[in-house]
Scaffold this motif. Sequence first.
Motif, PDB file in Angstrom:
ATOM      1  N   MET A   1       0.843  -1.188   0.000  1.00 46.06           N
ATOM      2  CA  MET A   1       0.000   0.000   0.000  1.00 46.06           C
ATOM      3  C   MET A   1       0.884   1.245   0.000  1.00 46.06           C
ATOM      4  O   MET A   1       1.831   1.338   0.770  1.00 46.06           O
ATOM      5  CB  MET A   1      -0.906   0.009   1.231  1.00 46.06           C
ATOM      6  N   ILE A   2       0.589   2.190  -0.882  1.00 48.66           N
ATOM      7  CA  ILE A   2       1.389   3.409  -0.985  1.00 48.66           C
ATOM      8  C   ILE A   2       1.119   4.301   0.225  1.00 48.66           C
ATOM      9  O   ILE A   2      -0.042   4.583   0.541  1.00 48.66           O
ATOM     10  CB  ILE A   2       1.053   4.171  -2.273  1.00 48.66           C
ATOM     11  N   PRO A   3       2.161   4.762   0.918  1.00 45.87           N
ATOM     12  CA  PRO A   3       1.953   5.615   2.092  1.00 45.87           C
ATOM     13  C   PRO A   3       1.296   6.943   1.719  1.00 45.87           C
ATOM     14  O   PRO A   3       1.525   7.497   0.644  1.00 45.87           O
ATOM     15  CB  PRO A   3       3.368   5.836   2.622  1.00 45.87           C
ATOM     16  N   VAL A   4       0.490   7.449   2.623  1.00 45.18           N
ATOM     17  CA  VAL A   4      -0.107   8.769   2.487  1.00 45.18           C
ATOM     18  C   VAL A   4       0.937   9.794   2.909  1.00 45.18           C
ATOM     19  O   VAL A   4       1.450   9.733   4.032  1.00 45.18           O
ATOM     20  CB  VAL A   4      -1.361   8.894   3.374  1.00 45.18           C
ATOM     21  N   THR A   5       1.277  10.720   2.027  1.00 45.01           N
ATOM     22  CA  THR A   5       2.314  11.706   2.327  1.00 45.01           C
ATOM     23  C   THR A   5       1.704  12.943   2.963  1.00 45.01           C
ATOM     24  O   THR A   5       0.767  13.535   2.423  1.00 45.01           O
ATOM     25  CB  THR A   5       3.079  12.102   1.055  1.00 45.01           C
ATOM     26  N   ILE A   6       2.246  13.320   4.118  1.00 42.91           N
ATOM     27  CA  ILE A   6       1.794  14.515   4.824  1.00 42.91           C
ATOM     28  C   ILE A   6       3.017  15.346   5.212  1.00 42.91           C
ATOM     29  O   ILE A   6       4.152  14.896   5.081  1.00 42.91           O
ATOM     30  CB  ILE A   6       0.989  14.148   6.092  1.00 42.91           C
ATOM     31  N   GLU A   7       2.763  16.560   5.680  1.00 44.45           N
ATOM     32  CA  GLU A   7       3.848  17.422   6.140  1.00 44.45           C
ATOM     33  C   GLU A   7       4.127  17.150   7.625  1.00 44.45           C
ATOM     34  O   GLU A   7       3.261  16.651   8.348  1.00 44.45           O
ATOM     35  CB  GLU A   7       3.462  18.896   5.971  1.00 44.45           C
ATOM     36  N   PHE A   8       5.317  17.511   8.082  1.00 50.24           N
ATOM     37  CA  PHE A   8       5.589  17.429   9.512  1.00 50.24           C
ATOM     38  C   PHE A   8       4.721  18.452  10.244  1.00 50.24           C
ATOM     39  O   PHE A   8       4.652  19.611   9.825  1.00 50.24           O
ATOM     40  CB  PHE A   8       7.061  17.707   9.804  1.00 50.24           C
ATOM     41  N   PRO A   9       4.067  18.044  11.340  1.00 52.41           N
ATOM     42  CA  PRO A   9       3.249  18.984  12.097  1.00 52.41           C
ATOM     43  C   PRO A   9       4.053  19.765  13.131  1.00 52.41           C
ATOM     44  O   PRO A   9       3.480  20.459  13.976  1.00 52.41           O
ATOM     45  CB  PRO A   9       2.238  18.069  12.781  1.00 52.41           C
ATOM     46  N   VAL A  10       5.370  19.638  13.092  1.00 48.79           N
ATOM     47  CA  VAL A  10       6.245  20.260  14.086  1.00 48.79           C
ATOM     48  C   VAL A  10       7.485  20.798  13.390  1.00 48.79           C
ATOM     49  O   VAL A  10       7.761  20.471  12.232  1.00 48.79           O
ATOM     50  CB  VAL A  10       6.665  19.245  15.174  1.00 48.79           C
ATOM     51  N   SER A  11       8.243  21.615  14.107  1.00 50.69           N
ATOM     52  CA  SER A  11       9.535  22.088  13.609  1.00 50.69           C
ATOM     53  C   SER A  11      10.542  22.035  14.745  1.00 50.69           C
ATOM     54  O   SER A  11      10.175  21.948  15.917  1.00 50.69           O
ATOM     55  CB  SER A  11       9.417  23.508  13.043  1.00 50.69           C
ATOM     56  N   GLY A  12      11.815  22.081  14.379  1.00 50.29           N
ATOM     57  CA  GLY A  12      12.867  21.963  15.384  1.00 50.29           C
ATOM     58  C   GLY A  12      13.387  20.537  15.475  1.00 50.29           C
ATOM     59  O   GLY A  12      13.220  19.745  14.546  1.00 50.29           O
ATOM     60  N   TRP A  13      14.001  20.202  16.607  1.00 54.11           N
ATOM     61  CA  TRP A  13      14.603  18.884  16.798  1.00 54.11           C
ATOM     62  C   TRP A  13      13.627  17.937  17.483  1.00 54.11           C
ATOM     63  O   TRP A  13      12.993  18.282  18.471  1.00 54.11           O
ATOM     64  CB  TRP A  13      15.881  19.005  17.619  1.00 54.11           C
ATOM     65  N   TRP A  14      13.564  16.707  16.930  1.00 53.09           N
ATOM     66  CA  TRP A  14      12.615  15.707  17.430  1.00 53.09           C
ATOM     67  C   TRP A  14      13.239  14.323  17.394  1.00 53.09           C
ATOM     68  O   TRP A  14      14.208  14.070  16.668  1.00 53.09           O
ATOM     69  CB  TRP A  14      11.323  15.721  16.600  1.00 53.09           C
ATOM     70  N   LEU A  15      12.661  13.440  18.199  1.00 50.79           N
ATOM     71  CA  LEU A  15      13.082  12.042  18.274  1.00 50.79           C
ATOM     72  C   LEU A  15      11.877  11.176  17.936  1.00 50.79           C
ATOM     73  O   LEU A  15      10.782  11.394  18.466  1.00 50.79           O
ATOM     74  CB  LEU A  15      13.565  11.729  19.698  1.00 50.79           C
ATOM     75  N   ALA A  16      12.061  10.212  17.041  1.00 53.80           N
ATOM     76  CA  ALA A  16      10.962   9.314  16.657  1.00 53.80           C
ATOM     77  C   ALA A  16      10.905   8.122  17.603  1.00 53.80           C
ATOM     78  O   ALA A  16      11.916   7.464  17.863  1.00 53.80           O
ATOM     79  CB  ALA A  16      11.167   8.836  15.223  1.00 53.80           C
ATOM     80  N   ARG A  17       9.724   7.855  18.112  1.00 49.25           N
ATOM     81  CA  ARG A  17       9.488   6.673  18.930  1.00 49.25           C
ATOM     82  C   ARG A  17       8.274   5.919  18.385  1.00 49.25           C
ATOM     83  O   ARG A  17       7.378   6.500  17.793  1.00 49.25           O
ATOM     84  CB  ARG A  17       9.228   7.058  20.394  1.00 49.25           C
ATOM     85  N   ASN A  18       8.264   4.609  18.619  1.00 51.61           N
ATOM     86  CA  ASN A  18       7.187   3.751  18.111  1.00 51.61           C
ATOM     87  C   ASN A  18       6.978   3.977  16.619  1.00 51.61           C
ATOM     88  O   ASN A  18       5.846   4.122  16.148  1.00 51.61           O
ATOM     89  CB  ASN A  18       5.881   4.018  18.880  1.00 51.61           C
ATOM     90  N   SER A  19       8.076   3.998  15.881  1.00 52.66           N
ATOM     91  CA  SER A  19       8.015   4.274  14.450  1.00 52.66           C
ATOM     92  C   SER A  19       7.579   3.035  13.663  1.00 52.66           C
ATOM     93  O   SER A  19       8.054   1.922  13.924  1.00 52.66           O
ATOM     94  CB  SER A  19       9.390   4.716  13.944  1.00 52.66           C
ATOM     95  N   PRO A  20       6.697   3.199  12.676  1.00 53.08           N
ATOM     96  CA  PRO A  20       6.333   2.068  11.826  1.00 53.08           C
ATOM     97  C   PRO A  20       7.497   1.593  10.958  1.00 53.08           C
ATOM     98  O   PRO A  20       7.431   0.513  10.374  1.00 53.08           O
ATOM     99  CB  PRO A  20       5.185   2.626  10.977  1.00 53.08           C
ATOM    100  N   ALA A  21       8.583   2.402  10.887  1.00 53.78           N
ATOM    101  CA  ALA A  21       9.773   1.956  10.171  1.00 53.78           C
ATOM    102  C   ALA A  21      10.449   0.810  10.905  1.00 53.78           C
ATOM    103  O   ALA A  21      11.210   0.039  10.317  1.00 53.78           O
ATOM    104  CB  ALA A  21      10.747   3.117   9.995  1.00 53.78           C
ATOM    105  N   ARG A  22      10.160   0.676  12.193  1.00 62.31           N
ATOM    106  CA  ARG A  22      10.707  -0.417  12.996  1.00 62.31           C
ATOM    107  C   ARG A  22       9.866  -1.682  12.842  1.00 62.31           C
ATOM    108  O   ARG A  22      10.393  -2.790  12.780  1.00 62.31           O
ATOM    109  CB  ARG A  22      10.749  -0.012  14.471  1.00 62.31           C
ATOM    110  N   GLY A  23       8.558  -1.516  12.816  1.00 58.45           N
ATOM    111  CA  GLY A  23       7.670  -2.664  12.721  1.00 58.45           C
ATOM    112  C   GLY A  23       6.218  -2.229  12.792  1.00 58.45           C
ATOM    113  O   GLY A  23       5.904  -1.129  13.250  1.00 58.45           O
TER     114      GLY A  23
END
Length: 210
Positions: A1-23
């Motif tokens: 399934m092709i991912p739905v592309t959206i913009e980042f809702p934030v700016s600055g420095w962030w850390l990704a947690r519980n990312s679907p890129a992991r699983g």
Amino acid sequence: MIPVTIEFPVSGWWLARNSPARGVPSHGSHLLGTTYAVDLVGVESDGSSAPLSWRSAFWREEPEFFPGFGRAVTAPCEGLVVDVHDGEVDHAARRSQLTLAAYILGQGGRYRRGGVRAITGNTVSLRRRDGLVVSVCHLRRGSVAVQAGDWVRVGERLGECGNSGNSTQPHVHVQVTDGIDWENCRGLPMAFRRPRGTSWMPTENEVFEA
């Protein structure tokens, strides 16, 4: 399934947690449309979410102690505000394993007692022109700047990063679903737009500048 592309809702420095890129499912469940959701934790440029102290090791911490708390959250797409909720408190943050374990084990009870909002916290959901819904959750109490029926453009302020709902430290939960029926909607793959038209999902524990 092709991912739905959206913009980042934030700016600055962030850390990704519980990312679907992991699983997938990224949050360990398909409930509430969280299958492909990601959590964005506001951090300093060195990746730290807050200074360590005795409280971070043994007790709870005030959300104001975290650099992400209160940062602006903006519209990740153009759309109609179809679900909005404010009023849930920003509770204490938990990084200590002593307090974190008990909090995680209590998630089911909070859901039974408080329903969906005990999990999502303060929330804004936007319906795109194609009918898909993009939601940002755990917003700061009193910060929600839109109301149901508003039409918002990309980058328009929606609220601020908070620690409401099922949240162990201030962060912004982002997800795409096929509707706003939280208990029955289906989570959909998503990606964030990057310069030159590319799309991307940060990997688990990746620190990045949005």
